[in-house]
Design a protein around this motif. Structure first.
Motif, PDB file in Angstrom:
ATOM      1  N   TYR A   1       9.699   1.157  -5.623  1.00 15.15           N
ATOM      2  CA  TYR A   1       9.013   0.260  -6.549  1.00 15.15           C
ATOM      3  C   TYR A   1       9.732   0.265  -7.901  1.00 15.15           C
ATOM      4  CZ  TYR A   1       4.583  -0.595  -3.973  1.00 15.15           C
ATOM      5  OH  TYR A   1       3.623  -1.013  -3.098  1.00 15.15           O
TER       6      TYR A   1
ATOM      7  N   GLU B   1      10.579  13.111  -1.125  1.00 15.09           N
ATOM      8  CA  GLU B   1      11.039  12.092  -2.063  1.00 15.09           C
ATOM      9  C   GLU B   1      12.506  12.250  -2.436  1.00 15.09           C
ATOM     10  OE1 GLU B   1       8.411  12.520  -5.362  1.00 15.09           O
ATOM     11  OE2 GLU B   1       9.158  14.502  -5.916  1.00 15.09           O
TER      12      GLU B   1
ATOM     13  N   ARG C   1       7.120   9.622  -9.714  1.00 11.63           N
ATOM     14  CA  ARG C   1       5.853   9.623  -8.977  1.00 11.63           C
ATOM     15  C   ARG C   1       4.848   8.650  -9.586  1.00 11.63           C
ATOM     16  NH1 ARG C   1       4.549  15.733  -6.674  1.00 11.63           N
ATOM     17  NH2 ARG C   1       6.595  16.040  -5.695  1.00 11.63           N
ATOM     18  N   ARG C   2       5.388   7.655 -10.278  1.00 11.10           N
ATOM     19  CA  ARG C   2       4.554   6.595 -10.843  1.00 11.10           C
ATOM     20  C   ARG C   2       5.067   5.242 -10.342  1.00 11.10           C
ATOM     21  NH1 ARG C   2       4.518   7.104 -17.119  1.00 11.10           N
ATOM     22  NH2 ARG C   2       6.714   7.684 -16.795  1.00 11.10           N
ATOM     23  N   TYR C   3       4.244   4.225 -10.547  1.00  9.82           N
ATOM     24  CA  TYR C   3       4.565   2.899 -10.027  1.00  9.82           C
ATOM     25  C   TYR C   3       4.564   1.894 -11.170  1.00  9.82           C
ATOM     26  CZ  TYR C   3       3.030   5.573  -6.025  1.00  9.82           C
ATOM     27  OH  TYR C   3       2.880   6.580  -5.093  1.00  9.82           O
TER      28      TYR C   3
ATOM     29  N   ASN D   1       0.853  -1.190   0.000  1.00 11.90           N
ATOM     30  CA  ASN D   1       0.000   0.000   0.000  1.00 11.90           C
ATOM     31  C   ASN D   1       0.886   1.237   0.000  1.00 11.90           C
ATOM     32  OD1 ASN D   1      -1.465  -2.266   1.638  1.00 11.90           O
ATOM     33  ND2 ASN D   1      -3.098  -0.936   0.877  1.00 11.90           N
ATOM     34  N   PRO D   2       1.178   1.787  -1.170  1.00 12.26           N
ATOM     35  CA  PRO D   2       2.084   2.947  -1.240  1.00 12.26           C
ATOM     36  C   PRO D   2       1.517   4.163  -0.521  1.00 12.26           C
ATOM     37  CG  PRO D   2       1.020   2.570  -3.357  1.00 12.26           C
ATOM     38  CD  PRO D   2       0.673   1.391  -2.503  1.00 12.26           C
TER      39      PRO D   2
ATOM     40  N   TYR E   1       0.705  12.563  -3.155  1.00 16.12           N
ATOM     41  CA  TYR E   1       1.005  13.175  -4.447  1.00 16.12           C
ATOM     42  C   TYR E   1      -0.232  13.818  -5.065  1.00 16.12           C
ATOM     43  CZ  TYR E   1       5.545  10.781  -4.596  1.00 16.12           C
ATOM     44  OH  TYR E   1       6.833  10.351  -4.334  1.00 16.12           O
ATOM     45  N   GLU E   2      -1.394  13.306  -4.715  1.00 14.28           N
ATOM     46  CA  GLU E   2      -2.640  13.786  -5.297  1.00 14.28           C
ATOM     47  C   GLU E   2      -3.210  15.000  -4.559  1.00 14.28           C
ATOM     48  OE1 GLU E   2      -5.013  10.299  -5.088  1.00 14.28           O
ATOM     49  OE2 GLU E   2      -3.911   9.234  -6.669  1.00 14.28           O
TER      50      GLU E   2
ATOM     51  N   ASP F   1       2.713   7.082  -0.220  1.00 14.83           N
ATOM     52  CA  ASP F   1       2.966   8.375  -0.856  1.00 14.83           C
ATOM     53  C   ASP F   1       1.948   8.732  -1.939  1.00 14.83           C
ATOM     54  OD1 ASP F   1       3.870   6.299  -2.446  1.00 14.83           O
ATOM     55  OD2 ASP F   1       5.701   7.309  -3.098  1.00 14.83           O
ATOM     56  N   LYS F   2       1.272   7.728  -2.478  1.00 19.52           N
ATOM     57  CA  LYS F   2       0.365   7.961  -3.601  1.00 19.52           C
ATOM     58  C   LYS F   2      -0.734   8.983  -3.294  1.00 19.52           C
ATOM     59  CE  LYS F   2      -2.235   5.520  -7.188  1.00 19.52           C
ATOM     60  NZ  LYS F   2      -2.631   4.177  -7.710  1.00 19.52           N
TER      61      LYS F   2
ATOM     62  N   ALA G   1       7.193   5.016  -4.391  1.00 22.35           N
ATOM     63  CA  ALA G   1       7.334   5.310  -5.818  1.00 22.35           C
ATOM     64  C   ALA G   1       8.768   5.101  -6.299  1.00 22.35           C
ATOM     65  CB  ALA G   1       6.880   6.742  -6.104  1.00 22.35           C
TER      66      ALA G   1
END
Length: 288
Positions: A200, A190, A236-238, A170-171, A177-178, A173-174, A197
């Motif tokens: 991964y 980061e 900032r993507r997985y 369960n990231p 970021y939003e 940080d996601k 992120a």
């Protein structure tokens, strides 16, 4: 292990684990029976044998050969001890990790990347000798002997909170970021510590999508080392998939070979853990 340290780390580990279970992600990892074996075995070996054994060995040798140095540096201020630990443990682990992505060290780190999932289970998943020879554990044990014990407890709790969080299914940080209000805060975060992120990306199955970055993002506690040494990639993507290409091509390695290479070797064709030591993922295991 200090009781406070043990309780705190266990609470952090179980806390992230509970989130994985409640969210349903823990049951959907797709882990095999062998994955369960290697994840569990290395967790137990590290926490009950390797790390305590090194601490005891260093203490024994210190008391035998350098008794006058026991707690000799306990007078140092806590902040300086913390900074010394960051360099002596975390910076050396950055380079140990980076070195493990070269062809001759790759077999000792391969197990960490052979998991086709991200989870708290992966945190300690590694070859036995990867940890037994890790410079940071030995240097930290020496510093504990010299009087850094109390500060080390705080340091290692913070470090493991970051590392466990970076591997979590369960990231955390996601959602941050939003949130527009967190934009500048996360820019700093980061670039300071390892996040899901960035970590991964290090475990990605491929680098072809512009997200995967297994030639970098080596930081454990501090991601700053990657920024400093030019190995960072922040998107900032997985990655959609993690794991190893050669496992998809030739089947999973024997879990005991992953755990105890080179004492036990793989019989799989095209194996980094076999007698011929055939490295399939050349891009993953090449000299930097």
């Amino acid at each position: 292990m200090n009781p406070i340290q043990l309780i705190a780390i266990t609470a952090i580990y179980l806390g992230f684990g509970l989130v994985e279970v409640v969210s349903g992600r823990f049951s959907k990892l797709g882990a095999s029976k062998d994955d369960w074996k290697i994840d569990s075995a290395m967790l137990l070996l590290l926490l009950t044998l390797i790390q305590p054994g090194i601490v005891v060995a260093v203490n024994f040798l210190g008391m035998h050969f350098f008794p006058s140095q026991h707690n000799a540096y306990s007078y140092l201020p806590a902040w300086s001890m913390f900074l010394i630990l960051l360099v002596a443990d975390d910076l050396t682990q950055y380079w140990w990790h980076r070195l493990s992505h070269t062809s001759w060290m790759w077999p000792f780190h391969r197990a960490h990347h052979s998991a086709a999932y991200m989870s708290i289970r992966v945190v300690y998943r590694n070859n036995f000798f990867y940890y037994a020879a890790m410079p940071g554990i030995w240097i930290s044990s020496i510093l504990i002997y010299l009087g850094f014990g109390d500060v080390y407890v705080v340091y290692v709790i913070l470090k493991l909170a970051v590392i466990i969080g970076a591997h979590s299914a369960n990231p955390w940080d996601k959602p941050l970021y939003e949130m527009p209000v967190m934009k500048h805060v996360m820019w700093l975060v980061e670039r300071t510590i390892s996040t899901p992120a960035t970590h991964y990306a290090h475990h990605a199955l491929t680098m072809d999508d512009g997200i995967g970055h297994y030639r970098g993002n080596y930081g454990n506690f501090l991601f700053f080392w990657d920024i400093l040494f030019g190995t960072a990639l922040i998107t900032r993507r997985y990655p959609p998939k993690v794991g190893l290409q050669d496992d998809l091509l030739y089947g999973k390695e024997n879990w005991l070979a992953e755990l105890f290479y080179p004492i036990l070797k793989s019989k799989r064709s095209h194996s980094a853990l076999g007698k011929e030591k055939v490295i399939i993922d050349e891009a993953l295991a090449q000299e930097q």
